[in-house]
Design a protein around this motif. Structure first.
Motif: not given
Length: 186
Positions: A150-159
Motif C-alpha cells: 500500500a502507498d500513501f501521499l504525505l503532505g502538510a495538513a490543511g482544511r
C-alpha cells in the motif's frame, strides 16, 4: 436544602483515528499511518512515522517482513512504485514478525529523502513538494509466500483530508496528513 449530587459517568475516550485508514478495503494486512512528523535537515528531509499493521485474515501471518521507503511524488512516481513492489525484498525491511488473527503491531520508522532527490515544483516562485510512503509486506502463509503493498501521499495538513504541499521556504509544517494513494487506471 442542597441539591443531590449527580453521578457522572466517565466515558472512555476513543483513540484518535489513524492519519490514513485502509479499512474497508479487502486486504490481508491492513496498513495505517498512525503518526507522521517531518524534520528539515541540512541536506535531507526526514519523516518520523509510526505505521500500524493489522492481520485482517482468518489465519496467522508468519514471518512478516515489512519494507518502507520514501520517494518524492513526481510524474515518474507510478514507475518507481511499481518497481519497488515488483522487485526483490527491500534492504530496509524489519522483521520477521508473526501476527495472530486480528493482531496488530506498530512500527516506528525514520525515512529520509535527500534534497537533491526531491521533485520540487515552483508555485508563485516558491519551492514545494509532496512525499510518498511505499509499504511492501511479504510473509509466509502455510506453504505459500504472500505479498501485499500500500502507498500513501504525505503532505502538510490543511482544511481537507488531502495532503497539501510541503513548502521548502518555510519551517517544517507542525502537522502532516496522509491519504492512501491509488494509481490511475491505465
Amino acid at each position: 436544602m442542597p441539591e443531590p449530587k449527580r453521578a457522572v459517568s466517565a466515558r472512555p475516550r476513543r483513540p484518535a483515528p489513524p492519519l490514513a485508514q485502509s479499512h474497508g478495503i479487502a486486504e490481508p494486512v491492513a496498513i495505517d499511518i498512525v503518526s507522521a512528523r517531518i524534520v528539515f535537515l541540512a541536506g535531507a528531509v526526514a519523516f518520523d512515522l509510526e505505521v500500524e499493521l493489522i492481520n485482517a485474515q482468518a489465519r496467522a501471518v508468519e514471518g512478516l517482513r515489512p519494507a518502507l521507503t520514501l520517494i518524492s511524488a513526481s510524474p515518474d512516481q507510478d514507475k518507481w512504485r511499481a518497481a519497488f513492489h515488483a522487485g526483490p525484498p527491500a534492504q530496509n525491511q524489519s522483521g520477521p514478525l508473526d501476527l495472530a488473527v486480528g493482531a496488530r503491531v506498530r512500527l516506528p520508522a525514520r525515512r529520509t529523502i535527500r534534497r537533491d532527490q526531491l521533485y520540487v515544483v515552483e508555485h508563485g516562485g516558491r519551492p514545494m513538494f509532496v512525499a510518498m510512503l511505499l509499504c511492501d509486506l511479504r510473509w509466509r502463509g502455510g506453504l505459500s509466500l504472500h505479498r501485499f503493498g500500500a502507498d500513501f501521499l504525505l503532505g502538510a495538513a490543511g482544511r481537507s483530508a488531502r495532503p497539501g504541499p510541503i513548502w521548502l521556504d518555510r519551517p517544517a509544517p507542525p502537522a502532516l496528513a496522509a491519504i492512501r494513494y491509488v494509481p490511475p487506471l491505465s
